[in-house]
Scaffold this motif. Structure first.
Motif, PDB file in Angstrom:
ATOM      1  N   LEU A   1       7.743 -22.319   2.897  1.00 52.52           N
ATOM      2  CA  LEU A   1       8.738 -21.554   3.553  1.00 52.52           C
ATOM      3  C   LEU A   1       8.644 -20.737   4.561  1.00 52.52           C
ATOM      4  O   LEU A   1       9.445 -20.943   5.756  1.00 52.52           O
ATOM      5  N   PRO A   2       7.710 -19.871   4.758  1.00 53.97           N
ATOM      6  CA  PRO A   2       7.557 -19.071   5.921  1.00 53.97           C
ATOM      7  C   PRO A   2       7.568 -19.720   7.179  1.00 53.97           C
ATOM      8  O   PRO A   2       8.030 -19.134   8.128  1.00 53.97           O
TER       9      PRO A   2
ATOM     10  N   GLU B   1      11.239 -21.498   7.720  1.00 56.20           N
ATOM     11  CA  GLU B   1      12.495 -20.708   7.928  1.00 56.20           C
ATOM     12  C   GLU B   1      12.860 -20.813   9.465  1.00 56.20           C
ATOM     13  O   GLU B   1      14.084 -20.821   9.739  1.00 56.20           O
TER      14      GLU B   1
ATOM     15  N   ARG C   1      18.699 -21.207   6.332  1.00 54.89           N
ATOM     16  CA  ARG C   1      17.692 -20.152   6.181  1.00 54.89           C
ATOM     17  C   ARG C   1      18.011 -19.111   5.056  1.00 54.89           C
ATOM     18  O   ARG C   1      17.276 -18.625   4.293  1.00 54.89           O
TER      19      ARG C   1
ATOM     20  N   SER D   1      15.859 -18.782   1.505  1.00 54.90           N
ATOM     21  CA  SER D   1      14.932 -17.451   1.426  1.00 54.90           C
ATOM     22  C   SER D   1      15.512 -16.415   0.799  1.00 54.90           C
ATOM     23  O   SER D   1      14.921 -15.308   0.688  1.00 54.90           O
TER      24      SER D   1
END
Length: 159
Positions: A26-27, A30, A38, A42
């Motif tokens: 995910l980082p 994003e 996003r 997150s």
């Protein structure tokens, strides 16, 4: 789904779900997700199983597709009575693809519940949202989405 695992486990006679690989990726993902997607993906509670804003165990309660060609789609999820304080409403903008694929293997459940979901960037700058349910999979490709935790509308009389 590319990263998230959500499937029936015959050995344990229950569903196996794991978002570990997605949370690790995910980082990097994003930055390519549109703002609403996003923010939803997150959210710190999104995959935290005991959190009231975790998507797991929400129940699909309503689907509304705009008939005015605006590309708007709304999915409503009712809260699970043992876990959530409110339901979840996801409004997609600029929808270019929407599909529900039913398995019809888990017919003993009253409604389809969310196992897990995954949001990925689309090549056109939008997003692809895949939601694994107990008896179906929903796939939406859209420009963006807005997810709001709120009371789900009463659909009990709609049957």
């Amino acid at each position: 789904m590319k990263y998230v695992e959500a499937a029936w486990d015959d050995d344990h006679q229950g569903f196996f779900t794991d978002a570990t690989a997605y949370l690790a990726a995910l980082p990097e993902l994003e930055g390519a997700l549109p703002p609403g997607a996003r923010a939803f993906a997150s959210d710190a509670d999104h995959y935290r199983r005991n959190a009231v804003r975790c998507v797991k165990d929400l129940e699909l309660s309503d689907i509304r597709i705009a008939t005015d060609k605006s590309g708007t789609l709304t999915l409503e999820f009712a809260p699970n009575q043992w876990k959530h304080e409110t339901g979840l409403r996801i409004v997609y903008q600029g929808v270019v693809h929407f599909a529900i694929d039913y398995d019809h293997e888990i017919d003993w459940m009253r409604s389809d519940a969310v196992l897990l979901d995954e949001l990925l960037p689309a090549d056109d700058g939008g997003c692809v949202h895949e939601i694994a349910l107990t008896d179906a999979t929903i796939t939406v490709r859209a420009r963006d989405l807005q997810a709001v935790w709120a009371e789900a509308p009463d659909t009990a009389g709609a049957e």
